[in-house]
Structure formats: C-alpha cells, structure tokens
Design an enzyme around this catalytic site. Structure first.
Site, PDB file in Angstrom:
ATOM      1  N   SER A 274     -45.979  45.656  33.743  1.00  0.00           N
ATOM      2  CA  SER A 274     -46.307  46.002  32.359  1.00  0.00           C
ATOM      3  C   SER A 274     -47.539  46.901  32.358  1.00  0.00           C
ATOM      4  O   SER A 274     -48.522  46.598  33.034  1.00  0.00           O
ATOM      5  CB  SER A 274     -46.594  44.717  31.570  1.00  0.00           C
ATOM      6  OG  SER A 274     -47.012  45.034  30.267  1.00  0.00           O
TER       7      SER A 274
ATOM      8  N   CYS B  42     -50.613  34.410  24.943  1.00  0.00           N
ATOM      9  CA  CYS B  42     -49.485  33.970  24.111  1.00  0.00           C
ATOM     10  C   CYS B  42     -49.740  32.583  23.539  1.00  0.00           C
ATOM     11  O   CYS B  42     -49.327  32.263  22.442  1.00  0.00           O
ATOM     12  CB  CYS B  42     -48.204  33.932  24.925  1.00  0.00           C
ATOM     13  SG  CYS B  42     -48.009  35.338  25.999  1.00  0.00           S
TER      14      CYS B  42
HETATM   15  N1  PLP Z   1     -45.548  38.011  32.552  1.00  0.00           N
HETATM   16  C1  PLP Z   1     -46.830  37.694  32.747  1.00  0.00           C
HETATM   17  C2  PLP Z   1     -47.233  36.969  33.984  1.00  0.00           C
HETATM   18  C3  PLP Z   1     -47.787  38.038  31.792  1.00  0.00           C
HETATM   19  O1  PLP Z   1     -49.065  37.699  31.979  1.00  0.00           O
HETATM   20  C4  PLP Z   1     -47.366  38.721  30.615  1.00  0.00           C
HETATM   21  C5  PLP Z   1     -48.335  39.061  29.556  1.00  0.00           C
HETATM   22  O2  PLP Z   1     -49.366  38.502  29.425  1.00  0.00           O
HETATM   23  C6  PLP Z   1     -46.009  39.056  30.489  1.00  0.00           C
HETATM   24  C7  PLP Z   1     -45.132  38.671  31.464  1.00  0.00           C
HETATM   25  C8  PLP Z   1     -45.506  39.778  29.283  1.00  0.00           C
HETATM   26  O3  PLP Z   1     -45.812  41.153  29.364  1.00  0.00           O
HETATM   27  P1  PLP Z   1     -45.836  42.051  28.040  1.00  0.00           P
HETATM   28  O4  PLP Z   1     -47.067  41.680  27.285  1.00  0.00           O
HETATM   29  O5  PLP Z   1     -45.876  43.458  28.558  1.00  0.00           O
HETATM   30  O6  PLP Z   1     -44.573  41.769  27.304  1.00  0.00           O
END
Ligand code: PLP
Length: 375
Positions: free
Chosen positions: A197, A317
């Site tokens: 990302s 989140c």
């Molecule tokens: N996977 C992990 C380990 C993350 O830390 C995050 C975001 O914090 C994501 C997936 C999700 O990524 P995005 O914010 O680009 O959707």
C-alpha cells in the site's frame, strides 16, 4: 507536533506530489484511449509498473494496481481461493489484518471454505511446525503477514512459504507494513502473492498493488473493461501509480534499529512496569509498542496528545474502540493488559532528540493517568 503514527499513514512527500501533478492536470488522459493523451497516460502507467516491479523483485506483468492494501488483500484471498480448484481450506495466522480475516470469513460464510487459524507465541511469531501440521491436501491458500501493524513482529515468511508451497498450497503475504521499512522481494520470499500500500511510504491514499506471480490464477473482484490484464477492471489511477513509483524511487533509508532499541530501552527504564509487546529482535525498525499495565491506552494517548505527541493505541482501524486488541489477546495478553497498549511508529526522518522528548512526555502522561506526580 511529533508524529509517531507512520504505521497508520504518512504524509505525501513533495517530490511525489510533483511527479503526480502533470498526470492530474495537462496529462490527464485515460490509458485505454487511443489518442495521444491516452497513449502518454499508458506510457506513464507502464513506467510506474516497471518501477514498482523492479523494487519488489517481480515482473511488470505481475503488478496489479489496486486501491490500496485492503483491496490487494481481498483480491489475493478471495481471488486465489475462488480460482484455484484444489480445495476449500484456508490457513491464516491469528494476528492478520482485518482485510485478510474478513475476506476469509466471507469465503467461509458464502463459499463453504474452512479456515484454520494458526496461533502465535508471546512475541507474535508463527511457529513453522504449527503451520506444517495445519496444512492439508485440500489447503488452497495460506496467508501470513510479513510484518504486523500493531506489534511490528516480522514473520519468517520465506520459511513458512516454502512449507506451504511444498504441499501444493498457494501462499500470500500482506507486506503493507514491511514495504518501505525492510527489504521486500517477491522472488526472495518465494510467495505467490504479496500486498503493498502506497500511503504507508509517502504516496497518497487510494493506491497499492497486489504482486501476483505469473501463472497464479485469480478470480477478479472487479468486473468491467478488463484493465490490469483482466485482474482488476476500472480506469487506472495513473497519478496514484506514478506517485507510488516516485515514493519508492525517493525512499529514505529505513529507520535505524539502534535508535529503535535505544528508545525501547529508555521507555522500559523510565516507566517501571512497562511491557514491550512483540519481538525485541524480529521487529520493524521504526516500531515500538508497549502495554502500560494499570492504565488505559486511550487515556495515555490523550495525555500524549496534550503534549503534541501523535501516536496510536494499536491499529488505526481499531482506534477509538473499547475492545482489547485481538492481536494482543492472540499473543496471550489478558484483556485488561491489552487495553493499555500504545504504539509508536516512525520513519527515518525522526530524530533521537524527538524520541527523547517522547520519552519525557510519556513519563508525564503515564503519571497523569495513574494520578501520581512525576518524580
Ligand atoms: N494490511 C496491513 C498490515 C495494514 O497495516 C493495513 C493498513 O493499516 C492494511 C492492510 C490496509 O491497507 P490500506 O489502508 O491501504 O487499505
């Protein structure tokens, strides 16, 4: 303000914005258009794809641009699971990101998949023997993250992927936190799919990629015009992809491990009773996470915020929720301890002086929450 929440997101760097600007203004074409503007957009997209591929050790054709890490995880889990006819069994670790866990849950509820959750130890590490014993002839896909967002633990993914692939299962790793912080190379890790990302490394939100080894079948989530070789329809985010490539090209060296270790030491000394969560060795260089038993993580965050220190209680989140972190619970922490978690994450621009200021502010904040004066 001292910003220590780089694991949640990072600001767009000037050089990244400058690289993107032409593609948001004069060079605004749709890469699928056959006129000159379209062709120049297609060329910019191709150049970005080549740069992303080079950085992560794969071929340009193996880069599927997505809207970010969440979509990349969804495409990997649902896309591979639904396309591979091998069986209906999935294996994940207990500390995966919600994007992985919720995708598995969806497959279980709507497509009859069975999901085995492999436990982690107190440091958040998956045990290779535990993974090996969970693999079955009908295991379709294993997904284990390269680095955890809450506790920074780095998994031995190359070893785990070898085990899974040896029995014919596909292997996906979520490298959203690892990319930009440690070396991430699809070939060296030996995985079939890897999520990244861009907003974690100085590019804007809304762009990321799934790196998908050629020959791995994937059922698209987005149906439409057949962009991204049919794997992800929708007009491509050209400026985002260019920004992603620019962020990788201008990436700073990763944060210093010595600085991290000094910070961890200072915190443990300055605030008695503090617990370091995660591994002290297998952890991201710009990451330190703690529990402060007898307090509340949210209350410490508030106090730190009053002192202009910005950090988080765990994953962005889950921030603001009263529930203890499922990651810490899976690592064996009691709920009342897990509720006292605070995460600090930073990049190479953060200085030793800033981290010393953070320790001072933390001592005051901890004392304020405990209702005692600072000695
Ligand atoms: N996977 C992990 C380990 C993350 O830390 C995050 C975001 O914090 C994501 C997936 C999700 O990524 P995005 O914010 O680009 O959707």
């Amino acid at each position: 303000m001292i910003y220590l929440d780089a694991a949640a997101t990072t600001p767009v760097r000037r050089e990244v914005l400058e690289a993107m600007w032409p593609h948001l203004t004069g060079e605004f074409g749709n890469p699928s258009s056959s006129h000159e503007l379209g062709e120049s957009a297609a060329a910019a997209l191709a150049a970005a794809r080549t740069a992303v591929a080079a950085r992560f050790g794969c071929r340009p054709s193996e880069v599927v641009f997505t809207s970010g890490g969440t979509e990349a995880d969804n495409l990997a889990i649902k896309g591979i699971a639904l396309a591979v006819p091998r069986g209906r069994h999935l294996v994940v670790s207990a500390i995966e990101h919600e994007a992985v866990l919720a995708s598995c849950d969806y497959l279980a509820r709507h497509h009859g998949f069975e999901v085995t959750v492999v436990p982690v130890d107190r440091e958040g590490l998956v045990d290779a023997a535990q993974l090996a014993s969970s693999l079955r002839p009908d295991t379709t896909l294993v997904s284990i993250m390269l680095a955890n967002n809450e506790v920074g633990t780095i998994q031995p993914v190359a070893e785990l992927a070898r085990l899974a692939r040896a029995v014919g299962a596909r292997f996906h790793t979520d490298a959203v936190q690892a990319a930009g912080s440690i070396e991430v190379n699809l070939g060296a890790l030996g995985v079939d799919a890897l999520s990244v990302s861009a907003h974690k490394l100085g590019a804007p939100k809304g762009i990321g990629a799934l790196l998908l080894r050629s020959g791995v079948p994937v059922e698209p989530l987005m149906h439409g015009g057949g962009q991204e070789r049919g794997r992800r329809s929708g007009t491509e985010n050209v400026a985002g992809a260019v920004g992603f490539a620019a962020a990788l090209a201008s990436a700073r060296p990763s944060a210093s491990v010595q600085l991290r270790d000094a910070f961890i030491r200072q915190v443990l000394e300055a605030v008695p009773g503090t617990l370091l969560t995660g591994s002290d060795r297998q952890r991201l260089p710009g990451h330190a996470s703690f529990c402060f038993p007898g307090t509340s993580g949210e209350a410490i965050l508030l106090e730190l915020g009053r002192r202009s220190i910005v950090c988080s209680s765990g994953s962005a989140c889950a921030a603001g929720s009263d529930e203890p972190s499922p990651v810490l619970l899976a690592m064996g922490y009691a709920p009342e301890v897990a509720q006292t978690a605070v995460r600090f994450s930073w990049d190479a621009d953060t200085t030793p002086e800033q981290l010393r200021d953070v320790v001072r502010a933390l001592v005051e904040s901890h004392a304020a929450v405990r209702g005692i004066g600072v000695r």
